[in-house]
Design an enzyme around this catalytic site. Structure first.
Site, PDB file in Angstrom:
ATOM      1  N   SER A 170       0.793  -1.088   0.109  1.00  0.00           N
ATOM      2  CA  SER A 170      -0.135  -0.074   0.041  1.00  0.00           C
ATOM      3  C   SER A 170       0.703   1.431  -0.004  1.00  0.00           C
ATOM      4  O   SER A 170       1.918   1.287   0.385  1.00  0.00           O
ATOM      5  CB  SER A 170      -0.971   0.032   1.312  1.00  0.00           C
TER       6      SER A 170
ATOM      7  N   TYR B  66      -0.967   0.135  10.361  1.00  0.00           N
ATOM      8  CA  TYR B  66      -1.312  -0.518   9.086  1.00  0.00           C
ATOM      9  C   TYR B  66      -0.144  -0.411   8.128  1.00  0.00           C
ATOM     10  O   TYR B  66       0.476  -1.223   7.502  1.00  0.00           O
ATOM     11  CB  TYR B  66      -2.570  -0.378   8.643  1.00  0.00           C
TER      12      TYR B  66
END
Ligand SMILES: NC(=O)c1ccc[n+]([C@@H]2O[C@H](COP(=O)([O-])OP(=O)(O)OC[C@H]3O[C@@H](n4cnc5c(N)ncnc54)[C@H](O)[C@@H]3O)[C@@H](O)[C@H]2O)c1
Length: 250
Positions: free
Chosen positions: A144, A154
């Site tokens: 990501s 994350y």
């Protein structure tokens, strides 16, 4: 029919990117094995692939659970004949998990790393013997752009995915298995859209990205096809950012 007869295992293939990737690969002649923790959505996604003429098989599994992954991959191998591509989409990715490191409760940290990082280790290990016996393969890991911003847990898990992509590329090269990553920007999957606050999405699009629109899953399909194909035969260990120009790196 770029991938005629190839077998692709897609984790998290019940919805979002994984589901679209499955459909795109079936349309290029691939057989698709979906691994997902959601038995209802997973079975429905595999049925949808069969409806468009594809060969597809669903196996329920929790990627964080090594035994569950081993059983699911064995099930796909017996149903579809082997594994050529492994596409690791399954992940915990809600904004809840992108809290600052000391704010996210430790137990959630453990779950995040077990699913997003160890999950890929489990799936790569389970698919390796079949890839070996078929003379090679390709593993694609979904990272990501959060792995560049690094403003929370994350993002750190997705930085670990980029590191794992490099390490697995080195470990599996002996078997002619290439390992690459895709780092998407914000993409319009239902789970992301319902989770990301609209003002944050707008800031990202208008102040950070060069391409001033939300990413679409279809924007990632070209990257997936390239990395899986022989066109990328000399590319391994790399993570390709598909984020509308954010973040730019020299
Ligand atoms: N959507 C975005 O904007 C975006 C941006 C950058 C990166 N990503 C990454 O791309 C990937 C796909 O994102 P998405 O938006 O399509 O996700 P999604 O939430 O739509 O789908 C994720 C799928 O993974 C499955 N899953 C979750 N935990 C699992 C587990 N433990 N075992 C097996 N299956 C499990 C879910 O049931 C679901 O079907 C993820 O790795 C995500 O981190 C997404």
């Amino acid at each position: 029919m770029r991938f005629e007869g190839k077998v692709a295992v897609i984790t998290g293939g019940a919805q979002g990117m994984g589901r679209t990737f499955g459909e795109a690969l079936v349309r290029e002649g691939a057989l698709v094995g979906i691994l997902d923790i959601d038995p209802v959505a997973g079975a429905e996604a595999a049925a949808a692939l069969r409806e468009i003429g594809g060969q597809a098989h669903f196996a329920t599994c929790d990627v964080a659970d090594e035994n569950s992954v081993d059983l699911a991959v064995a099930d796909v191998v017996s149903a579809l004949g082997g594994v050529d591509f492994l596409v690791n989409c399954a992940a915990k990715h809600l904004t809840y998990y992108n809290r600052p490191p000391t704010v996210l409760p430790r137990d959630d940290w453990r779950v995040l790393l077990e699913v997003n990082v160890i999950g890929i280790v489990n799936c790569a290990a389970a698919c390796r013997p079949s890839m070996q016996s078929r003379g090679g393969g390709v593993i694609i890991n979904l990272s990501s752009i959060a792995s560049f911003a690094l403003n929370g847990a994350y993002g750190i898990s997705k930085l670990a995915v980029r590191g794992l992509t490099v390490a697995l590329a080195q470990e599996f090269a002996i078997d002619s298995v290439r390992v690459c990553g895709i780092a998407p920007g914000l993409v319009d999957t239902p789970s992301a859209i319902s989770d990301i606050p609209a003002d944050y999405a707008n800031m990202l699009i208008h102040e950070r990205q060069l391409v001033k629109r939300l990413g679409r899953v279809q924007d990632l399909v070209g990257a997936l096809f390239f990395l899986c194909s022989e066109d990328a035969a000399f590319v391994t260990g790399e993570t390709l950012i598909v984020g509308g120009g954010y973040p730019l790196r020299a």
